[in-house]
Design an enzyme around this catalytic site. Structure first.
Site, PDB file in Angstrom:
ATOM      1  CG  ASP A 160      -0.308   0.292   2.655  1.00 51.18           C
ATOM      2  OD1 ASP A 160       0.934   0.420   2.679  1.00 51.18           O
ATOM      3  OD2 ASP A 160      -0.931   0.481   3.487  1.00 51.18           O
TER       4      ASP A 160
ATOM      5  CB  CYS B  86       1.321  -2.297   4.676  1.00 51.01           C
ATOM      6  SG  CYS B  86       1.354  -3.076   6.443  1.00 51.01           S
TER       7      CYS B  86
ATOM      8  CB  THR C  54       2.824  -2.118  11.057  1.00 48.97           C
ATOM      9  OG1 THR C  54       1.358  -2.400  10.531  1.00 48.97           O
ATOM     10  CG2 THR C  54       2.727  -0.679  11.502  1.00 48.97           C
TER      11      THR C  54
ATOM     12  CG  HIS D 264       9.907 -24.553  12.988  1.00 46.38           C
ATOM     13  ND1 HIS D 264      10.234 -24.728  14.321  1.00 46.38           N
ATOM     14  CD2 HIS D 264      11.162 -25.393  12.435  1.00 46.38           C
ATOM     15  CE1 HIS D 264      11.238 -25.373  14.642  1.00 46.38           C
ATOM     16  NE2 HIS D 264      11.926 -25.728  13.674  1.00 46.38           N
TER      17      HIS D 264
ATOM     18  CG  HIS E   2       8.243 -28.335  11.535  1.00 48.17           C
ATOM     19  ND1 HIS E   2       8.032 -27.683  12.883  1.00 48.17           N
ATOM     20  CD2 HIS E   2       9.484 -28.743  11.814  1.00 48.17           C
ATOM     21  CE1 HIS E   2       9.127 -27.840  13.599  1.00 48.17           C
ATOM     22  NE2 HIS E   2      10.085 -28.484  12.939  1.00 48.17           N
TER      23      HIS E   2
HETATM   24  C1  RB5 Z   1      -1.524   3.001   6.328  1.00 50.72           C
HETATM   25  O1  RB5 Z   1      -1.346   4.225   6.893  1.00 50.72           O
HETATM   26  C2  RB5 Z   1      -0.978   2.127   7.346  1.00 50.72           C
HETATM   27  O2  RB5 Z   1      -2.229   1.795   8.291  1.00 50.72           O
HETATM   28  C3  RB5 Z   1      -0.899   0.855   6.665  1.00 50.72           C
HETATM   29  O3  RB5 Z   1       0.138   0.830   5.929  1.00 50.72           O
HETATM   30  C4  RB5 Z   1      -0.574  -0.511   7.507  1.00 50.72           C
HETATM   31  O4  RB5 Z   1       0.543  -0.247   8.371  1.00 50.72           O
HETATM   32  C5  RB5 Z   1      -1.402  -1.286   8.058  1.00 50.72           C
HETATM   33  O5  RB5 Z   1      -1.242  -2.173   8.854  1.00 50.72           O
END
Ligand code: RB5
Length: 149
Positions: free
Chosen positions: A8, A64, A66, A97, A132
């Site tokens: 994203d 993304c 995080t 695993h 596994h």
């Molecule tokens: C976008 O602002 C952010 O929420 C997205 O990239 C991501 O981190 C969501 O988990």
């Protein structure tokens, strides 16, 4: 092997670096977007990579902010075992695993060098099978049972 990638807006810049790194390392890359910093919704991109990975029996990388949202979304796709990691041990073990087939990385969490190291570590690790395999089969059973509800 063809590796599917997507991001994203929060992971776009990291995804661009990952594409270049994979190509440089000799992989063929299928880039499902996004293609700019314009705000988009991560589940759409996770689904594209997830479906590709599940049908082509391939590997995928999702970025993304995080890595968490992408992993949540990718794990909704049947046949996907997505793992968000930020340390090398987890990157290695989730292949050895868990036989993870999608790696999720957070651009806002990781520096570029660490992200690429995690990617290389994940790609180099091999599923150990054995006990596994039973657990992976149980994950698939769980998926089936939940689908039937
Ligand atoms: C976008 O602002 C952010 O929420 C997205 O990239 C991501 O981190 C969501 O988990």
């Amino acid at each position: 092997m063809e590796i599917a990638i997507a991001a994203d807006h929060g992971g776009f810049q990291l995804k661009e670096k990952i594409r270049a790194h994979l190509i440089e390392s000799g992989y063929t890359v299928k880039d499902f977007g996004c293609y700019s910093l314009e705000s988009v919704d991560f589940p759409e991109y996770a689904a594209k990579v997830g479906h590709f990975v599940a049908t082509e029996n391939s590997l995928g990388v999702l970025c993304c902010g995080t890595g968490i949202g992408m992993s949540m979304a990718a794990n909704k796709i049947k046949g996907v075992r997505a793992a968000v990691v930020s340390d090398a041990f987890s990157a290695m073990m989730t292949r050895r695993h868990n036989n993870s087939n999608v790696l999720c990385l957070g651009e806002r969490v990781l520096g570029d060098s660490l992200a690429l190291l995690l990617l290389d570590t994940w790609l180099a690790a091999e599923f150990e099978g054995g006990r596994h395999m039973t657990r992976i089969a149980k994950l698939a059973e769980l998926e089936e049972r939940e689908e039937d509800k």
